[in-house]
Write a protein that holds these residues in place. Structure first.
Motif, PDB file in Angstrom:
ATOM      1  N   ALA A  38       0.830  -1.201   0.000  1.00  0.00           N
ATOM      2  CA  ALA A  38       0.000   0.000   0.000  1.00  0.00           C
ATOM      3  C   ALA A  38       0.867   1.253   0.000  1.00  0.00           C
ATOM      4  CB  ALA A  38      -0.915   0.008   1.224  1.00  0.00           C
ATOM      5  N   LEU A  39       0.310   2.327  -0.537  1.00  0.00           N
ATOM      6  CA  LEU A  39       0.925   3.650  -0.432  1.00  0.00           C
ATOM      7  C   LEU A  39       0.293   4.353   0.759  1.00  0.00           C
ATOM      8  CD1 LEU A  39       2.785   5.863  -1.660  1.00  0.00           C
ATOM      9  CD2 LEU A  39       0.772   6.667  -2.929  1.00  0.00           C
ATOM     10  N   LEU A  40       1.137   4.858   1.655  1.00  0.00           N
ATOM     11  CA  LEU A  40       0.665   5.478   2.886  1.00  0.00           C
ATOM     12  C   LEU A  40       1.061   6.946   2.936  1.00  0.00           C
ATOM     13  CD1 LEU A  40       1.677   2.660   5.391  1.00  0.00           C
ATOM     14  CD2 LEU A  40      -0.461   2.901   4.130  1.00  0.00           C
ATOM     15  N   SER A  59       2.171  10.575  -9.945  1.00  0.00           N
ATOM     16  CA  SER A  59       3.018   9.588 -10.624  1.00  0.00           C
ATOM     17  C   SER A  59       3.033   8.293  -9.833  1.00  0.00           C
ATOM     18  CB  SER A  59       4.450  10.119 -10.773  1.00  0.00           C
ATOM     19  OG  SER A  59       5.318   9.125 -11.287  1.00  0.00           O
ATOM     20  N   MET A  60       2.932   7.172 -10.538  1.00  0.00           N
ATOM     21  CA  MET A  60       3.086   5.846  -9.944  1.00  0.00           C
ATOM     22  C   MET A  60       3.754   4.969 -10.984  1.00  0.00           C
ATOM     23  SD  MET A  60       2.744   3.666  -7.526  1.00  0.00           S
ATOM     24  CE  MET A  60       3.247   1.945  -7.611  1.00  0.00           C
ATOM     25  N   LYS A  61       4.929   4.415 -10.653  1.00  0.00           N
ATOM     26  CA  LYS A  61       5.687   3.640 -11.627  1.00  0.00           C
ATOM     27  C   LYS A  61       6.255   2.374 -10.982  1.00  0.00           C
ATOM     28  CE  LYS A  61       7.079   7.274 -14.886  1.00  0.00           C
ATOM     29  NZ  LYS A  61       6.198   8.334 -14.468  1.00  0.00           N
ATOM     30  N   GLY A  62       6.490   1.363 -11.825  1.00  0.00           N
ATOM     31  CA  GLY A  62       7.104   0.124 -11.380  1.00  0.00           C
ATOM     32  C   GLY A  62       8.291  -0.231 -12.259  1.00  0.00           C
ATOM     33  N   TYR A  63       9.246  -0.981 -11.692  1.00  0.00           N
ATOM     34  CA  TYR A  63      10.467  -1.359 -12.411  1.00  0.00           C
ATOM     35  C   TYR A  63      10.857  -2.778 -12.010  1.00  0.00           C
ATOM     36  CZ  TYR A  63      10.585   3.712 -12.749  1.00  0.00           C
ATOM     37  OH  TYR A  63      10.235   5.027 -12.964  1.00  0.00           O
ATOM     38  N   ASP A  64      11.533  -3.478 -12.930  1.00  0.00           N
ATOM     39  CA  ASP A  64      12.018  -4.812 -12.603  1.00  0.00           C
ATOM     40  C   ASP A  64      13.384  -4.720 -11.927  1.00  0.00           C
ATOM     41  OD1 ASP A  64      13.921  -4.394 -14.603  1.00  0.00           O
ATOM     42  OD2 ASP A  64      12.950  -5.726 -16.050  1.00  0.00           O
ATOM     43  N   ALA A  65      14.017  -5.869 -11.674  1.00  0.00           N
ATOM     44  CA  ALA A  65      15.285  -5.898 -10.940  1.00  0.00           C
ATOM     45  C   ALA A  65      16.421  -5.220 -11.689  1.00  0.00           C
ATOM     46  CB  ALA A  65      15.660  -7.343 -10.622  1.00  0.00           C
ATOM     47  N   ALA A  73       0.043   0.166 -11.185  1.00  0.00           N
ATOM     48  CA  ALA A  73      -0.921   1.240 -10.954  1.00  0.00           C
ATOM     49  C   ALA A  73      -1.338   1.217  -9.491  1.00  0.00           C
ATOM     50  CB  ALA A  73      -2.146   1.069 -11.855  1.00  0.00           C
ATOM     51  N   LEU A  74      -2.038   2.254  -9.086  1.00  0.00           N
ATOM     52  CA  LEU A  74      -2.638   2.323  -7.758  1.00  0.00           C
ATOM     53  C   LEU A  74      -4.151   2.215  -7.888  1.00  0.00           C
ATOM     54  CD1 LEU A  74      -0.652   5.336  -6.239  1.00  0.00           C
ATOM     55  CD2 LEU A  74      -0.367   2.932  -5.614  1.00  0.00           C
ATOM     56  N   HIS A  75      -4.783   1.606  -6.895  1.00  0.00           N
ATOM     57  CA  HIS A  75      -6.242   1.586  -6.871  1.00  0.00           C
ATOM     58  C   HIS A  75      -6.723   1.660  -5.431  1.00  0.00           C
ATOM     59  CE1 HIS A  75      -5.245  -2.729  -6.392  1.00  0.00           C
ATOM     60  NE2 HIS A  75      -6.349  -2.780  -5.669  1.00  0.00           N
ATOM     61  N   ARG A  79     -10.299   1.794   2.661  1.00  0.00           N
ATOM     62  CA  ARG A  79      -9.541   2.919   3.212  1.00  0.00           C
ATOM     63  C   ARG A  79      -8.074   2.897   2.805  1.00  0.00           C
ATOM     64  NH1 ARG A  79     -11.701   3.860   9.443  1.00  0.00           N
ATOM     65  NH2 ARG A  79     -13.892   4.211   8.909  1.00  0.00           N
ATOM     66  N   LEU A  80      -7.711   1.958   1.933  1.00  0.00           N
ATOM     67  CA  LEU A  80      -6.322   1.824   1.508  1.00  0.00           C
ATOM     68  C   LEU A  80      -6.155   2.173   0.036  1.00  0.00           C
ATOM     69  CD1 LEU A  80      -5.386  -1.577   3.209  1.00  0.00           C
ATOM     70  CD2 LEU A  80      -4.769   0.719   3.996  1.00  0.00           C
ATOM     71  N   VAL A  81      -4.934   2.561  -0.322  1.00  0.00           N
ATOM     72  CA  VAL A  81      -4.539   2.721  -1.719  1.00  0.00           C
ATOM     73  C   VAL A  81      -3.482   1.657  -1.983  1.00  0.00           C
ATOM     74  CG1 VAL A  81      -3.413   4.206  -3.403  1.00  0.00           C
ATOM     75  CG2 VAL A  81      -5.088   5.175  -1.821  1.00  0.00           C
ATOM     76  N   LEU A  82      -3.837   0.662  -2.801  1.00  0.00           N
ATOM     77  CA  LEU A  82      -2.988  -0.508  -3.006  1.00  0.00           C
ATOM     78  C   LEU A  82      -2.266  -0.448  -4.347  1.00  0.00           C
ATOM     79  CD1 LEU A  82      -5.353  -3.340  -1.692  1.00  0.00           C
ATOM     80  CD2 LEU A  82      -3.629  -2.029  -0.422  1.00  0.00           C
TER      81      LEU A  82
END
Length: 247
Positions: A38-40, A59-65, A73-75, A79-82
């Motif tokens: 989650a993003l807190l 901005s929300m991004k992902g990267y590999d190793a 993405a975020l959703h 009450r959480l943003v996962l």
């Protein structure tokens, strides 16, 4: 009269510094909640309402190793943003634009600039950044897009145990920055004394937790709109987890 003016100047400076310190007390970071990432938003043990701030995430991004982009993405989930982990990112990052805030002499914060609060003791534009290392990396953590302020481990491999040293370098706009304030344990010791980065942007600290570590860097940069705010505050987190012993 000169002495009186100096006293008022000193009082104003102290008030401004205190107000700025209070404004710095919220950041964003990633952590596990009910087996999900989650993003807190908050400070210390205060996990504040991230859902109402969801629209501020720019901005929300992902990267590999290897540091190559992977879709994520975020959703909102209650009450959480996962974080969407379908593509198994090894690194995720986010940016939250917290807008412009002014602190007035009555002790209140207003989401307005100095142009609307001319008596403010301090007005600042706040941006929050977060990078989370999920899995082992094949190379050192790269500088990531949109992370104007970023904390980067100098070595490609994280320490395995709490208490072991970790050397970090703080970058501002892609260059090492001296004098950034580094908080070594944003969750458990948010009021701890910060350590300043050296001339080469580095600082070495012991890893605090055998579990979640959230390290924060804070840097003020000159205002690009002086009529609206005095400076721009950048607050960046680097989070990672040191695994506990097998059960």
């Amino acid at each position: 009269m000169k002495r009186l003016n100096k006293t008022f100047t000193l009082m104003a400076l102290v008030a401004g510094l205190a107000a700025s310190s209070a404004a710095q007390s919220h950041g964003i970071w990633f952590a596990q909640r009910a087996t999900q990432l989650a993003l807190l938003y908050g400070v210390g043990a205060d996990d504040l309402d991230i859902v109402k701030r969801f629209s501020m995430v720019t901005s929300m991004k992902g990267y590999d190793a290897d540091g190559k982009p992977v879709p994520t993405a975020l959703h909102v989930d209650g009450r959480l943003v996962l974080v969407d982990m379908e593509n198994q990112p090894a690194i995720v990052s986010a940016v939250l634009d917290n807008g412009t805030w002014s602190h007035t002499p009555d002790g209140k914060w207003h989401k307005q600039g100095r142009d609307e609060q001319p008596s403010a003791t301090v007005s600042e534009k706040n941006t929050k950044y977060a990078v989370h290392i999920i899995g082992p990396l094949t190379k050192p953590l790269p500088l990531l897009p949109d992370q104007t302020l970023q904390i980067v481990p100098v070595d490609g491999k994280l320490p395995a145990l709490l208490g072991q040293p970790i050397k970090l370098r703080v970058y501002y706009k892609g260059k090492p920055v001296a004098g950034a304030k580094l908080m070594h344990d944003w969750i458990n010791d948010p009021d701890g004394k910060p350590v300043l980065t050296g001339a080469d942007g580095t600082v070495t600290i012991p890893v605090r937790n055998q579990g979640l570590n959230v390290i924060v860097a804070i840097l003020n940069s000159p205002s690009d709109e002086p009529k609206k705010y005095d400076h721009m505050e950048h607050l960046a987190s680097l989070s990672f987890v040191l695994p506990h012993a097998p059960e």
